[in-house]
Design an enzyme around this catalytic site. Structure first.
Site, PDB file in Angstrom:
ATOM      1  N   CYS A 129     105.945  96.700  -2.689  1.00  0.00           N
ATOM      2  CA  CYS A 129     106.840  97.264  -3.545  1.00  0.00           C
ATOM      3  C   CYS A 129     107.068  98.588  -2.921  1.00  0.00           C
ATOM      4  O   CYS A 129     106.192  99.602  -2.684  1.00  0.00           O
ATOM      5  CB  CYS A 129     106.338  97.295  -4.879  1.00  0.00           C
ATOM      6  SG  CYS A 129     107.429  98.103  -6.021  1.00  0.00           S
ATOM      7  N   HIS A 171     110.751  89.676  -8.415  1.00  0.00           N
ATOM      8  CA  HIS A 171     110.194  90.896  -8.325  1.00  0.00           C
ATOM      9  C   HIS A 171     111.079  91.960  -8.823  1.00  0.00           C
ATOM     10  O   HIS A 171     110.613  92.850  -9.616  1.00  0.00           O
ATOM     11  CB  HIS A 171     109.878  91.147  -6.959  1.00  0.00           C
ATOM     12  CG  HIS A 171     109.222  92.653  -6.595  1.00  0.00           C
ATOM     13  ND1 HIS A 171     107.975  92.781  -5.963  1.00  0.00           N
ATOM     14  CD2 HIS A 171     109.704  93.654  -6.649  1.00  0.00           C
ATOM     15  CE1 HIS A 171     107.762  93.972  -5.826  1.00  0.00           C
ATOM     16  NE2 HIS A 171     108.749  94.557  -6.144  1.00  0.00           N
ATOM     17  N   GLU A 172     112.522  91.915  -8.448  1.00  0.00           N
ATOM     18  CA  GLU A 172     113.237  93.040  -8.876  1.00  0.00           C
ATOM     19  C   GLU A 172     113.634  92.801 -10.266  1.00  0.00           C
ATOM     20  O   GLU A 172     113.727  94.044 -11.157  1.00  0.00           O
ATOM     21  CB  GLU A 172     114.543  92.805  -8.074  1.00  0.00           C
ATOM     22  CG  GLU A 172     114.537  93.048  -6.654  1.00  0.00           C
ATOM     23  CD  GLU A 172     113.786  94.530  -6.402  1.00  0.00           C
ATOM     24  OE1 GLU A 172     113.897  95.243  -7.184  1.00  0.00           O
ATOM     25  OE2 GLU A 172     112.809  94.346  -5.228  1.00  0.00           O
ATOM     26  N   HIS A 175     111.043  94.456 -12.391  1.00  0.00           N
ATOM     27  CA  HIS A 175     110.958  95.800 -12.593  1.00  0.00           C
ATOM     28  C   HIS A 175     112.015  96.138 -13.887  1.00  0.00           C
ATOM     29  O   HIS A 175     111.546  97.229 -14.516  1.00  0.00           O
ATOM     30  CB  HIS A 175     111.925  96.484 -11.381  1.00  0.00           C
ATOM     31  CG  HIS A 175     110.756  96.747 -10.437  1.00  0.00           C
ATOM     32  ND1 HIS A 175     109.869  97.897 -10.342  1.00  0.00           N
ATOM     33  CD2 HIS A 175     110.900  96.462  -9.060  1.00  0.00           C
ATOM     34  CE1 HIS A 175     109.390  97.871  -9.382  1.00  0.00           C
ATOM     35  NE2 HIS A 175     109.803  97.363  -8.466  1.00  0.00           N
TER      36      HIS A 175
END
Length: 218
Positions: A129, A171-172, A175
């Site tokens: 990351c 993953h994004e 966030h």
């Protein structure tokens, strides 16, 4: 009371974005430990006018390229909005492509994205990351996801992603929910970038699991 690290709590997000865009070059990437990475981002509801949104998306893309990375979420540059960008030229060997399902992905801006797993399949690989520089760890994620979002022009996205693109999407989007990949990681796998380069560049993490003493999640 608003903290000094939370300027959006006391002024419009448009002002925060305008201030970021006033500076030349890539936007500064926020590192783990900043509260903006641990709070759910605000749904996008025209806080930025179309011109400013276009400029912000372009800046996110340029910052992602400069890092370099294959995805970047607005909170990673200190802006708590549900906006992310993804793009992956996938410059990998055929062996890695087959093992990880890593194929090129065109640029996409994702506004108010959400995902859900498709089927029970899981994929287990190292990931890193930009907000946790210098480290990687093994994370089990859905092998296939359905993503719904809007693009920067307000057009609907409803698409199924598999393999490495599915990992990037998860993953994004995580966030934007205040979740870092370490929250989902097998912590015994945590490895510095140097250790990764010297020891764990295999297409799968099987050797790392045996040597570091962790069980690959199902």
């Amino acid at each position: 009371m608003a903290s000094e690290r939370d300027p959006s709590a006391s002024r419009p997000l448009s002002e925060l974005v305008e201030e970021l865009l006033d500076h030349e070059g890539p936007l500064p990437i926020v590192a783990a430990g900043d509260p903006v990475l641990r709070r759910p981002a605000e749904p996008f509801a025209d806080q930025l006018d179309p011109r400013l949104l276009t400029r912000f998306v372009a800046a996110l893309r340029a910052t992602m390229h400069a890092a370099p990375g294959v995805g970047l979420a607005a909170p990673q540059v200190g802006v708590p909005l549900r906006i992310a960008v993804i793009e992956d030229p996938a410059p990998v060997s055929e062996e890695v492509r087959v093992a990880r399902g890593r194929v090129p992905q065109p640029f996409r801006a994702l506004v108010n994205p959400s995902y859900e797993g498709v089927g029970a399949g899981r994929a287990v690989f190292f990931e890193g990351c930009l907000s946790v520089p210098g480290w990687q760890a093994v994370v089990a994620r859905h092998a296939e996801v359905r993503l719904t979002a809007l693009d920067e022009r307000g057009r609907a996205i409803d698409e199924v992603f598999t393999g490495w693109p599915a990992r990037i999407v998860q993953h994004e989007t995580d966030h934007l929910d205040g979740v870092l990949y370490l929250d989902r990681a097998e912590l015994r796998s945590l490895s510095s970038n140097q250790a990764m380069a010297e020891r764990w560049m295999q297409p799968t993490p099987a050797e790392a699991a045996a040597a570091l003493g962790f069980v690959l999640p199902d």
